[in-house]
Design a protein around this motif. Sequence first.
Motif, mmCIF file in Angstrom:
data_model
loop_
_atom_site.group_PDB
_atom_site.id
_atom_site.type_symbol
_atom_site.label_atom_id
_atom_site.label_comp_id
_atom_site.label_asym_id
_atom_site.label_seq_id
_atom_site.Cartn_x
_atom_site.Cartn_y
_atom_site.Cartn_z
ATOM 1 N N LYS A 140 15.956 -18.086 4.666
ATOM 2 C CA LYS A 140 15.026 -19.071 5.218
ATOM 3 C C LYS A 140 13.594 -18.552 5.364
ATOM 4 N N VAL A 141 13.429 -17.198 5.465
ATOM 5 C CA VAL A 141 12.087 -16.673 5.699
ATOM 6 C C VAL A 141 11.345 -16.274 4.440
ATOM 7 N N PHE A 142 12.039 -16.160 3.328
ATOM 8 C CA PHE A 142 11.409 -15.878 2.046
ATOM 9 C C PHE A 142 12.303 -16.446 0.959
ATOM 10 N N SER A 143 11.811 -16.471 -0.257
ATOM 11 C CA SER A 143 12.587 -17.044 -1.355
ATOM 12 C C SER A 143 12.994 -15.961 -2.339
ATOM 13 N N VAL A 155 12.019 0.076 -11.342
ATOM 14 C CA VAL A 155 12.305 0.838 -10.130
ATOM 15 C C VAL A 155 11.217 0.499 -9.115
ATOM 16 N N SER A 156 11.594 0.111 -7.909
ATOM 17 C CA SER A 156 10.602 -0.165 -6.881
ATOM 18 C C SER A 156 10.670 0.893 -5.790
ATOM 19 N N VAL A 157 9.507 1.155 -5.207
ATOM 20 C CA VAL A 157 9.397 2.203 -4.190
ATOM 21 C C VAL A 157 8.859 1.593 -2.903
ATOM 22 N N MET A 158 9.594 1.766 -1.813
ATOM 23 C CA MET A 158 9.195 1.304 -0.495
ATOM 24 C C MET A 158 8.813 2.524 0.336
ATOM 25 N N MET A 159 7.550 2.576 0.768
ATOM 26 C CA MET A 159 7.081 3.703 1.568
ATOM 27 C C MET A 159 5.918 3.257 2.442
ATOM 28 N N PRO A 160 5.575 4.019 3.472
ATOM 29 C CA PRO A 160 4.448 3.638 4.313
ATOM 30 C C PRO A 160 3.149 3.550 3.511
ATOM 31 N N PHE A 161 2.283 2.605 3.886
ATOM 32 C CA PHE A 161 0.984 2.474 3.247
ATOM 33 C C PHE A 161 0.022 3.482 3.893
ATOM 34 N N HIS A 162 0.006 4.697 3.354
ATOM 35 C CA HIS A 162 -0.858 5.745 3.880
ATOM 36 C C HIS A 162 -1.225 6.675 2.736
ATOM 37 N N PRO A 163 -2.480 7.130 2.675
ATOM 38 C CA PRO A 163 -2.902 7.978 1.550
ATOM 39 C C PRO A 163 -2.055 9.228 1.345
ATOM 40 N N SER A 164 -1.465 9.750 2.416
ATOM 41 C CA SER A 164 -0.674 10.975 2.276
ATOM 42 C C SER A 164 0.569 10.766 1.418
ATOM 43 N N GLY A 180 11.643 6.399 -19.302
ATOM 44 C CA GLY A 180 11.523 5.079 -19.917
ATOM 45 C C GLY A 180 11.595 3.936 -18.931
ATOM 46 N N LEU A 181 11.289 4.218 -17.657
ATOM 47 C CA LEU A 181 11.373 3.206 -16.616
ATOM 48 C C LEU A 181 9.972 2.839 -16.114
ATOM 49 N N ARG A 182 9.883 1.650 -15.537
ATOM 50 C CA ARG A 182 8.631 1.163 -14.957
ATOM 51 C C ARG A 182 8.765 1.190 -13.446
ATOM 52 N N CYS A 183 7.808 1.821 -12.793
ATOM 53 C CA CYS A 183 7.898 2.027 -11.351
ATOM 54 C C CYS A 183 6.762 1.269 -10.666
ATOM 55 N N ARG A 184 7.093 0.547 -9.582
ATOM 56 C CA ARG A 184 6.085 -0.197 -8.833
ATOM 57 C C ARG A 184 6.374 -0.087 -7.337
ATOM 58 N N ARG A 185 5.310 -0.253 -6.553
ATOM 59 C CA ARG A 185 5.494 -0.368 -5.109
ATOM 60 C C ARG A 185 4.738 -1.591 -4.624
ATOM 61 N N ALA A 186 4.998 -1.991 -3.407
ATOM 62 C CA ALA A 186 4.549 -3.294 -2.934
ATOM 63 C C ALA A 186 3.040 -3.464 -3.017
ATOM 64 N N ASP A 187 2.265 -2.402 -2.766
ATOM 65 C CA ASP A 187 0.817 -2.572 -2.780
ATOM 66 C C ASP A 187 0.241 -2.581 -4.190
ATOM 67 N N ASP A 198 5.949 -10.918 -1.685
ATOM 68 C CA ASP A 198 5.712 -9.962 -2.769
ATOM 69 C C ASP A 198 6.769 -8.862 -2.754
ATOM 70 N N VAL A 199 7.010 -8.329 -1.571
ATOM 71 C CA VAL A 199 7.950 -7.208 -1.439
ATOM 72 C C VAL A 199 9.362 -7.640 -1.803
ATOM 73 N N VAL A 200 9.801 -8.769 -1.268
ATOM 74 C CA VAL A 200 11.161 -9.237 -1.537
ATOM 75 C C VAL A 200 11.343 -9.549 -3.023
ATOM 76 N N SER A 201 10.359 -10.179 -3.646
ATOM 77 C CA SER A 201 10.456 -10.491 -5.074
ATOM 78 C C SER A 201 10.568 -9.216 -5.894
ATOM 79 N N LEU A 202 9.807 -8.190 -5.515
ATOM 80 C CA LEU A 202 9.877 -6.909 -6.217
ATOM 81 C C LEU A 202 11.264 -6.290 -6.071
ATOM 82 N N ILE A 203 11.792 -6.267 -4.849
ATOM 83 C CA ILE A 203 13.135 -5.710 -4.627
ATOM 84 C C ILE A 203 14.174 -6.486 -5.419
#
Length: 278
Positions: A140-143, A155-164, A180-187, A198-203
């Motif tokens: 109900k909160v996202f599609s 491959v998706s990567v979930m991590m804190p949004f911080h420069p470190s 041979g894989l494509r890697c993305r993160r939410a930002d 955005d995050v849920v669609s990526l996952i």
Amino acid sequence: MYNLLVSGSGWGERRDTMPLGRILEYTEPHIVEQFKPEGVLEIEQLIWLPSLFMAETSRENDPVARVGTITNARIVGRDIRLEYFYDSDIPPLTNSRIAAFASELLIEDFEFHRTHWAVKETDIFRALLRNAQPRRQMPKVFSIADPENVEPTLVSVMMPFHPSFDPVYDVIKETAAAAGLRCRRADDIWEAPAVIQDVVSLIDRSNLVICDCSRRNPNVFYEAGIAHTLGRDVILITQAEEDIPFDLRHLRYVRYLNNNEGRTALAERLRSRFEDLG
């Protein structure tokens, strides 16, 4: 009987074309004679049959097929122009799902990769009833996509949004690319008005999800829960063992140090998992 229509460019919503020379390819001779007696194509007889509209399968894409009805067909030059509609009561199916019971539909493997119009002598509705998956329960909160459309090399990567954490992500991305894989993160993406969408669609599109639990970030914990619920393979990584939530400590995780030596060791631990996917 039913029509199997496979298109290299996919199908629209109401109108499209099919090369005239591909009509009745991969169709049994006695059926060809029925719909093309003495070499004359009887289009009006063909369009009475239920139709399965598929796009060609490729390594990068698992397209969605629909069952529908052709309402009009006419020859224009070297093509047949079609008008049609999809049956809203029959949920879409990915090609990979159809491939699992293709023998019941009398579809050969090579037909998934060739634009053509065949007629198959079997009951498509009976085969669908036996094999079609139930529709996904929608949150109900996202599609999420229905049916799901997992990209085998994503491959998706979930991590804190911080420069470190940027050097950590760079190492993961480089290691994935080498396999041979494509890697993305939410930002990396801004496709929807709400960031959570955005995050849920990526996952939901990912074949593998990496969650960095370092610093006990609540967003990452939430995203890990979504990934587990959607049935994705999840790799937990962390800079400190105590940052892994108690409820997840029974799962295997990878501990690393955020320095050159530690990130190199992390890449080595992930390489074998990536090679299994690539």
